[in-house]
Structures are given as structure tokens and as C-alpha cells.
Design a protein around this motif. Sequence first.
Motif, PDB file in Angstrom:
ATOM      1  N   TRP A 124       0.852  -1.180   0.000  1.00 42.28           N
ATOM      2  CA  TRP A 124       0.000   0.000   0.000  1.00 42.28           C
ATOM      3  C   TRP A 124       0.889   1.232   0.000  1.00 42.28           C
ATOM      4  N   TYR A 125       0.507   2.169  -0.843  1.00 42.93           N
ATOM      5  CA  TYR A 125       1.140   3.477  -0.907  1.00 42.93           C
ATOM      6  C   TYR A 125       0.045   4.525  -0.796  1.00 42.93           C
ATOM      7  N   ARG A 126       0.446   5.721  -0.426  1.00 45.43           N
ATOM      8  CA  ARG A 126      -0.531   6.804  -0.457  1.00 45.43           C
ATOM      9  C   ARG A 126       0.091   8.020  -1.120  1.00 45.43           C
ATOM     10  N   GLN A 127      -0.791   8.877  -1.616  1.00 43.09           N
ATOM     11  CA  GLN A 127      -0.347  10.103  -2.277  1.00 43.09           C
ATOM     12  C   GLN A 127      -1.283  11.225  -1.861  1.00 43.09           C
ATOM     13  N   PHE A 145       5.459   5.238   0.458  1.00 41.44           N
ATOM     14  CA  PHE A 145       5.305   3.855   0.881  1.00 41.44           C
ATOM     15  C   PHE A 145       4.632   3.782   2.254  1.00 41.44           C
ATOM     16  N   LEU A 146       3.682   2.875   2.388  1.00 40.22           N
ATOM     17  CA  LEU A 146       3.045   2.626   3.683  1.00 40.22           C
ATOM     18  C   LEU A 146       3.482   1.285   4.261  1.00 40.22           C
ATOM     19  N   GLU A 160       7.384  -5.044   6.008  1.00 40.03           N
ATOM     20  CA  GLU A 160       8.002  -3.747   6.273  1.00 40.03           C
ATOM     21  C   GLU A 160       6.901  -2.696   6.345  1.00 40.03           C
ATOM     22  N   LYS A 161       7.092  -1.691   7.166  1.00 40.23           N
ATOM     23  CA  LYS A 161       6.137  -0.598   7.226  1.00 40.23           C
ATOM     24  C   LYS A 161       6.869   0.711   7.458  1.00 40.23           C
ATOM     25  N   SER A 162       6.241   1.794   7.045  1.00 36.07           N
ATOM     26  CA  SER A 162       6.842   3.109   7.201  1.00 36.07           C
ATOM     27  C   SER A 162       6.349   3.749   8.490  1.00 36.07           C
TER      28      SER A 162
END
Lengths: 113, 114
Positions: B34-37, B45-46, B56-58
Amino acid sequence: GESVGLHLPTLSVQEGDNSIINCAYSNSASDYFIWYKQESGKGPQFIIDIRSNMDKRQGQRVTVLLNKTVKHLSLQIAATQPGDSAVYFCAENPPGGYNKLIFGAGTRLAVHP
Amino acid sequence: EPEVTQTPSHQVTQMGQEVILRCVPISNHLYFYWYRQILGQKVEFLVSFYNNEISEKSEIFDDQFSVERPDGSNFTLKIRSTKLEDSAMYFCASKGKTGNTEAFFGQGTRLTVV
């Protein structure tokens, strides 16, 4: 700080001209780079990729150049068409992990007739 | 051509409400993201997901976020208590294998928190 960035936020070109979009990256250990195109309201669309063991790769009307010495990536679009108008993102794959992508800020390409 | 599909295309929710964003990755892919903008900004990157767990997570992906692959087909992102700053486009992506291959992105879900 940002890992990937772009020099020009907006690029305006005439239809038929060649376009060059630039990108700088900061992680010298990144081994894979992708250019994505994003049209309004849509998701990123893969254009072309390059691995760090190459310095040039060509696709249909597009060429990606990688200069590892100065950590610079560029996308060249030949004979730019109105349909090329979009935001272009470079993305790098830093080492380790599960291949997440770090995106640059994006360059808007505007093609004028 | 196989594609990543996301639903809904647009979700409006009130602050504090829970939302679930849905994705159907490409069928034989193994790595999911999952990404967000945020409007006008870059794609961020999420989280990445492999072998039924988060790999992995941000920093963005805090306790309000969770992901699930409930049935071997769908891949969901849940935001438990939405905040105004969660308003963004959320993109799902998938890869067939690890290593240097491209990720395929869905069309995104526009989340508007009011």
C-alpha cells in the motif's frame, strides 16, 4: 531527508520535440530504478526500468540513463506526443527489505501542439 | 492484461470513522503493498506484505492502520479512526517475485475525510 528528488517540477515541450526528465537519488546502494507515468486520477503506470549494472536502457520511444557516479537518472522521450502529458516519477529500490519503492517528487510534462 | 483493481474509487468518511480500502492484486503475485499520495505530492510507501504478514512498514503506518489478506484474493487496508490528514489517494500494488521487477499499481482509492 528525501531519498529521491527531481530537478524540474514542470516541463513544457512542443509536440514532436524530445523531452528529458531528470532525477537525483541519494542512496548509492540502490540497485534498481523505475520510471512511472501518472495521468490525472490514475495510478502510476510502469514505463521503463534499469538495474544498477547498466547505464542505459531503451524502450519504445523512451530511454533511461543512469549515472551512478553522480547518482543521476534521466528519462528521455523521443517525439513527444500529447498523450505523453502526465506527471513522471522516478523511483528507487533501496537495498534490503521487500522491494519497497521510494518515489521522487514528480515532474509534470506538458506537451503543447 | 492482468491488473490490480481497487474499490471503491472514492470514499468519503467522517473523521473518527473506520474505513476499509479493498484491493485485488494480480492473481499469481506474492508481494503486496500500500502506498498513499496526498494531493499534489509524491507517492509514499506505507506497508509491504508477504507470506501473510507485514514485512516492512513506514513511519506513516501507525497503530491506526492495519492490513489483511482475508481470503487469498483480496488485500485490504483498514484505518481505524480516520483523521483529516488521512485524506489522500491510496494505491495498492503487487509484484510477482522479489528482486528487480516492477510493481503494478491499481487505479487508487481517493479517501476524503470530512
